[in-house]
Write an enzyme that holds these catalytic residues in place. Structure first.
Site, PDB file in Angstrom:
ATOM      1  N   GLY A 228      29.111  17.399  69.138  1.00 30.82           N
ATOM      2  CA  GLY A 228      27.990  16.589  68.695  1.00 30.82           C
ATOM      3  C   GLY A 228      28.447  15.407  67.861  1.00 30.82           C
ATOM      4  O   GLY A 228      29.601  14.988  67.932  1.00 30.82           O
ATOM      5  N   CYS A 229      27.546  14.876  67.073  1.00 33.38           N
ATOM      6  CA  CYS A 229      27.834  13.713  66.248  1.00 33.38           C
ATOM      7  C   CYS A 229      29.045  13.939  65.360  1.00 33.38           C
ATOM      8  O   CYS A 229      29.101  14.912  64.604  1.00 33.38           O
ATOM      9  CB  CYS A 229      26.618  13.384  65.385  1.00 33.38           C
ATOM     10  SG  CYS A 229      26.906  12.056  64.198  1.00 33.38           S
ATOM     11  N   PHE A 230      30.030  13.049  65.433  1.00 30.37           N
ATOM     12  CA  PHE A 230      31.259  13.281  64.671  1.00 30.37           C
ATOM     13  C   PHE A 230      31.078  13.145  63.167  1.00 30.37           C
ATOM     14  O   PHE A 230      31.896  13.644  62.402  1.00 30.37           O
ATOM     15  CB  PHE A 230      32.432  12.433  65.163  1.00 30.37           C
ATOM     16  CG  PHE A 230      32.200  10.951  65.354  1.00 30.37           C
ATOM     17  CD1 PHE A 230      31.158  10.259  64.762  1.00 30.37           C
ATOM     18  CD2 PHE A 230      33.089  10.245  66.173  1.00 30.37           C
ATOM     19  CE1 PHE A 230      30.987   8.896  64.962  1.00 30.37           C
ATOM     20  CE2 PHE A 230      32.927   8.863  66.370  1.00 30.37           C
ATOM     21  CZ  PHE A 230      31.876   8.193  65.761  1.00 30.37           C
TER      22      PHE A 230
ATOM     23  N   CYS B  73      28.828  14.718  61.529  1.00 30.47           N
ATOM     24  CA  CYS B  73      28.573  16.112  61.151  1.00 30.47           C
ATOM     25  C   CYS B  73      29.840  16.953  61.231  1.00 30.47           C
ATOM     26  O   CYS B  73      30.172  17.722  60.318  1.00 30.47           O
ATOM     27  CB  CYS B  73      27.523  16.716  62.072  1.00 30.47           C
ATOM     28  SG  CYS B  73      25.948  15.843  62.172  1.00 30.47           S
TER      29      CYS B  73
END
Length: 216
Positions: free
Chosen positions: A47-49, A51
């Site tokens: 997912g979003c890096f 995070c």
């Protein structure tokens, strides 16, 4: 994240803004990280890096986590280009760790324990191939550790539904500087407050024994 980092509900869409809206003029220089001879590196995408980087940096034995791109076929990808979903790359993180304080097995546990590995091409609220779940390996030993973890989790937790790709790393491209330590440097950014921080706190609650003392 190129358009807006959510398609979950209309209200969340209004709340979250694209990280492309984060001005490069707001970049803050950070002290260059210099790994020691003992330091090893592991690579993960979930997912979003923003995070993922924050989660791994909370773990004992992790010296640094660097946001970047991996798993694709396009040379020198940028944040804008991977946002099209046509580069093959996913947002990924290079995890620099001290093997005397954190094993590769521990990092794999962190990886699978901090996202939903059954989701194909995304992690709520971000969807697209650039957000897919990938566990990268550089040798047969690392691949065996990942495969064993998947086998155990598929049997005990996920009923054979894990969608994580197990991929040999060929190249990791470091992301633009303004993405590094994004959560730490932008605590009031809407996506950070609505998604990144809750995801980190959920992980911390689930694995308190793995945390650095200062992040308990």
């Amino acid at each position: 994240m190129k358009i807006i980092k959510s398609v979950f509900t209309f209200s969340v869409v209004l709340l979250l803004i694209s990280c492309l809206g984060f001005s490069k003029k707001e970049e803050v220089s950070k002290v260059p990280y210099k790994p020691s001879k003992e330091t090893k590196v592991a690579y993960f995408a979930s997912g979003c890096f923003w995070c993922v980087e924050a989660i791994f940096e909370s773990v004992t034995g992790v010296e640094e986590a660097v946001s970047g791109y991996a798993g694709g076929f396009t040379k020198n990808p940028t944040y804008q280009s991977i946002g099209t979903g046509k580069t093959g790359h996913a947002e990924a993180v290079a995890v620099y760790y001290n093997p005397e304080k954190a094993s590769f097995e521990t990092l794999v546990t962190v990886f699978f324990g901090s996202h939903d590995p059954t989701t194909v091409n995304g992690q709520n609220p971000d969807y697209g191939t650039q957000y897919r779940s990938i566990a990268f390996y550089e040798n047969d030993k690392e691949k065996a550790i990942i495969d064993n973890a998947i086998s155990k989790l598929n049997k005990e937790v996920y009923n054979g539904k894990i969608a994580t790709e197990v991929t040999k790393l060929t190249k990791f491209y470091e992301a633009e500087e303004y993405h590094q330590d994004f959560e730490k440097r932008n605590p009031n950014q809407s996506y950070v407050k609505a998604v990144s921080v809750p995801r980190l706190n959920k992980f911390k609650k689930k694995f308190p024994s793995l945390l650095k003392k200062e992040v308990h």
